[in-house]
Design a protein around this motif. Structure first.
Motif, PDB file in Angstrom:
ATOM      1  N   LEU A 159      -1.013  -7.119 -12.342  1.00  0.00           N
ATOM      2  CA  LEU A 159       0.025  -8.094 -12.028  1.00  0.00           C
ATOM      3  C   LEU A 159      -0.152  -9.360 -12.865  1.00  0.00           C
ATOM      4  CD1 LEU A 159       2.534  -8.821 -10.461  1.00  0.00           C
ATOM      5  CD2 LEU A 159       1.061  -9.616  -8.591  1.00  0.00           C
ATOM      6  N   THR A 160      -1.368  -9.790 -13.043  1.00  0.00           N
ATOM      7  CA  THR A 160      -1.627 -10.956 -13.896  1.00  0.00           C
ATOM      8  C   THR A 160      -1.100 -10.698 -15.301  1.00  0.00           C
ATOM      9  OG1 THR A 160      -3.567 -11.580 -12.611  1.00  0.00           O
ATOM     10  CG2 THR A 160      -3.454 -12.423 -14.852  1.00  0.00           C
ATOM     11  N   GLU A 161      -1.346  -9.517 -15.814  1.00  0.00           N
ATOM     12  CA  GLU A 161      -0.859  -9.146 -17.149  1.00  0.00           C
ATOM     13  C   GLU A 161       0.666  -9.058 -17.172  1.00  0.00           C
ATOM     14  OE1 GLU A 161      -1.214  -5.378 -20.214  1.00  0.00           O
ATOM     15  OE2 GLU A 161      -2.856  -5.754 -18.823  1.00  0.00           O
ATOM     16  N   ALA A 162       1.263  -8.496 -16.120  1.00  0.00           N
ATOM     17  CA  ALA A 162       2.721  -8.366 -16.061  1.00  0.00           C
ATOM     18  C   ALA A 162       3.397  -9.737 -16.041  1.00  0.00           C
ATOM     19  CB  ALA A 162       3.131  -7.546 -14.838  1.00  0.00           C
ATOM     20  N   VAL A 163       2.848 -10.670 -15.269  1.00  0.00           N
ATOM     21  CA  VAL A 163       3.407 -12.024 -15.214  1.00  0.00           C
ATOM     22  C   VAL A 163       3.347 -12.668 -16.603  1.00  0.00           C
ATOM     23  CG1 VAL A 163       3.011 -14.368 -14.318  1.00  0.00           C
ATOM     24  CG2 VAL A 163       3.015 -12.416 -12.755  1.00  0.00           C
ATOM     25  N   ALA A 164       2.215 -12.552 -17.273  1.00  0.00           N
ATOM     26  CA  ALA A 164       2.075 -13.130 -18.617  1.00  0.00           C
ATOM     27  C   ALA A 164       3.083 -12.505 -19.581  1.00  0.00           C
ATOM     28  CB  ALA A 164       0.651 -12.928 -19.133  1.00  0.00           C
ATOM     29  N   MET A 165       3.283 -11.197 -19.481  1.00  0.00           N
ATOM     30  CA  MET A 165       4.225 -10.515 -20.366  1.00  0.00           C
ATOM     31  C   MET A 165       5.663 -10.972 -20.119  1.00  0.00           C
ATOM     32  SD  MET A 165       2.569  -6.684 -20.373  1.00  0.00           S
ATOM     33  CE  MET A 165       3.924  -5.958 -21.262  1.00  0.00           C
ATOM     34  N   VAL A 166       6.051 -11.130 -18.848  1.00  0.00           N
ATOM     35  CA  VAL A 166       7.409 -11.575 -18.525  1.00  0.00           C
ATOM     36  C   VAL A 166       7.630 -13.003 -19.024  1.00  0.00           C
ATOM     37  CG1 VAL A 166       8.977 -12.185 -16.626  1.00  0.00           C
ATOM     38  CG2 VAL A 166       7.758  -9.998 -16.593  1.00  0.00           C
ATOM     39  N   LEU A 167       6.662 -13.892 -18.805  1.00  0.00           N
ATOM     40  CA  LEU A 167       6.805 -15.268 -19.277  1.00  0.00           C
ATOM     41  C   LEU A 167       6.891 -15.325 -20.793  1.00  0.00           C
ATOM     42  CD1 LEU A 167       4.348 -17.111 -16.853  1.00  0.00           C
ATOM     43  CD2 LEU A 167       6.847 -17.090 -16.781  1.00  0.00           C
TER      44      LEU A 167
ATOM     45  N   LYS B 212       0.853  -1.194   0.000  1.00  0.00           N
ATOM     46  CA  LYS B 212       0.000   0.000   0.000  1.00  0.00           C
ATOM     47  C   LYS B 212       0.883   1.237   0.000  1.00  0.00           C
ATOM     48  CE  LYS B 212      -4.015   2.138   0.655  1.00  0.00           C
ATOM     49  NZ  LYS B 212      -4.183   3.079  -0.435  1.00  0.00           N
ATOM     50  N   VAL B 213       0.625   2.128  -0.947  1.00  0.00           N
ATOM     51  CA  VAL B 213       1.319   3.419  -1.045  1.00  0.00           C
ATOM     52  C   VAL B 213       0.247   4.503  -1.208  1.00  0.00           C
ATOM     53  CG1 VAL B 213       3.443   2.426  -2.023  1.00  0.00           C
ATOM     54  CG2 VAL B 213       1.612   3.171  -3.552  1.00  0.00           C
ATOM     55  N   PRO B 214       0.617   5.765  -1.015  1.00  0.00           N
ATOM     56  CA  PRO B 214      -0.400   6.826  -1.128  1.00  0.00           C
ATOM     57  C   PRO B 214      -1.159   6.825  -2.457  1.00  0.00           C
ATOM     58  CG  PRO B 214       1.598   7.712  -0.146  1.00  0.00           C
ATOM     59  CD  PRO B 214       1.915   6.299  -0.577  1.00  0.00           C
ATOM     60  N   GLU B 215      -0.516   6.415  -3.544  1.00  0.00           N
ATOM     61  CA  GLU B 215      -1.163   6.419  -4.861  1.00  0.00           C
ATOM     62  C   GLU B 215      -2.007   5.180  -5.119  1.00  0.00           C
ATOM     63  OE1 GLU B 215       2.215   6.567  -4.378  1.00  0.00           O
ATOM     64  OE2 GLU B 215       2.495   8.724  -4.565  1.00  0.00           O
ATOM     65  N   GLY B 216      -1.966   4.190  -4.252  1.00  0.00           N
ATOM     66  CA  GLY B 216      -2.704   2.936  -4.444  1.00  0.00           C
ATOM     67  C   GLY B 216      -1.887   1.763  -3.977  1.00  0.00           C
ATOM     68  N   TYR B 217      -1.497   0.884  -4.897  1.00  0.00           N
ATOM     69  CA  TYR B 217      -0.745  -0.321  -4.554  1.00  0.00           C
ATOM     70  C   TYR B 217       0.370  -0.572  -5.556  1.00  0.00           C
ATOM     71  CZ  TYR B 217      -4.453  -1.478  -1.295  1.00  0.00           C
ATOM     72  OH  TYR B 217      -5.340  -1.443  -0.247  1.00  0.00           O
ATOM     73  N   ILE B 218       1.495  -1.021  -5.056  1.00  0.00           N
ATOM     74  CA  ILE B 218       2.579  -1.556  -5.870  1.00  0.00           C
ATOM     75  C   ILE B 218       2.457  -3.072  -5.753  1.00  0.00           C
ATOM     76  CG2 ILE B 218       5.085  -1.824  -6.062  1.00  0.00           C
ATOM     77  CD1 ILE B 218       5.285   1.034  -4.892  1.00  0.00           C
ATOM     78  N   ALA B 219       2.626  -3.784  -6.853  1.00  0.00           N
ATOM     79  CA  ALA B 219       2.447  -5.236  -6.849  1.00  0.00           C
ATOM     80  C   ALA B 219       3.609  -5.908  -7.567  1.00  0.00           C
ATOM     81  CB  ALA B 219       1.141  -5.599  -7.547  1.00  0.00           C
ATOM     82  N   PHE B 220       4.004  -7.072  -7.031  1.00  0.00           N
ATOM     83  CA  PHE B 220       5.024  -7.866  -7.707  1.00  0.00           C
ATOM     84  C   PHE B 220       4.868  -9.327  -7.335  1.00  0.00           C
ATOM     85  CE2 PHE B 220       6.939  -6.543  -3.718  1.00  0.00           C
ATOM     86  CZ  PHE B 220       7.630  -7.657  -3.259  1.00  0.00           C
ATOM     87  N   ALA B 221       5.456 -10.189  -8.165  1.00  0.00           N
ATOM     88  CA  ALA B 221       5.473 -11.626  -7.896  1.00  0.00           C
ATOM     89  C   ALA B 221       6.848 -11.961  -7.331  1.00  0.00           C
ATOM     90  CB  ALA B 221       5.208 -12.419  -9.167  1.00  0.00           C
ATOM     91  N   GLU B 222       6.876 -12.495  -6.111  1.00  0.00           N
ATOM     92  CA  GLU B 222       8.143 -12.782  -5.433  1.00  0.00           C
ATOM     93  C   GLU B 222       9.065 -13.677  -6.248  1.00  0.00           C
ATOM     94  OE1 GLU B 222       7.286 -14.477  -1.561  1.00  0.00           O
ATOM     95  OE2 GLU B 222       7.401 -12.501  -0.629  1.00  0.00           O
ATOM     96  N   GLU B 223       8.517 -14.669  -6.897  1.00  0.00           N
ATOM     97  CA  GLU B 223       9.320 -15.689  -7.566  1.00  0.00           C
ATOM     98  C   GLU B 223       9.700 -15.342  -9.007  1.00  0.00           C
ATOM     99  OE1 GLU B 223       6.478 -17.506  -4.601  1.00  0.00           O
ATOM    100  OE2 GLU B 223       6.256 -16.158  -6.289  1.00  0.00           O
ATOM    101  N   LEU B 224       9.234 -14.205  -9.519  1.00  0.00           N
ATOM    102  CA  LEU B 224       9.460 -13.893 -10.931  1.00  0.00           C
ATOM    103  C   LEU B 224       9.986 -12.466 -11.079  1.00  0.00           C
ATOM    104  CD1 LEU B 224       9.191 -15.030 -13.797  1.00  0.00           C
ATOM    105  CD2 LEU B 224       6.868 -14.131 -13.845  1.00  0.00           C
TER     106      LEU B 224
END
Length: 75
Positions: free
Chosen positions: A41-49, A12-24
Motif C-alpha cells: 500500500l505504501t508503494e501504491a500510494v507513492a505510485m498514484v501520487l 481480510k480475505v481468504p488469500e490474505g488482505y486487500i488494502a486501500f487508502a480511503e482518501e486516495l
C-alpha cells in the motif's frame, strides 16, 4: 517534505488482505500477509501520487502557474 496522513483500510480475505487508502482513489493493492499488504500500500500510494504529478505537469505544460505547498490541518 512534510508528512501527510491517510487512512489505510485492510480487508481480510481468504488469500490474505486487500488494502486501500480511503482518501486516495486508485491507491489499492493486496498482500498475502498484513505486513506485505502494508508495504504494498505504501508503494501504491507513492505510485498514484507520482502518476498524478506527471499528469498535472503534462496538462499544465506551457501555462503560467503558481505552485505552493499546501499544509493540511491535523485531523
Amino acid at each position: 517534505m512534510s508528512q501527510m496522513s491517510l487512512t489505510a483500510v485492510f480487508l481480510k480475505v481468504p488469500e490474505g488482505y486487500i488494502a486501500f487508502a480511503e482518501e486516495l482513489p486508485g491507491a489499492n493493492t493486496q498482500g498475502g500477509t498484513l505486513e506485505e499488504a502494508r508495504a504494498n500500500l505504501t508503494e501504491a500510494v507513492a505510485m498514484v501520487l507520482d502518476a498524478n504529478r506527471t499528469l498535472s505537469a503534462e496538462s499544465l505544460e506551457g501555462a503560467e502557474v503558481i505552485r505552493e505547498t499546501l499544509i493540511l490541518p491535523a485531523a
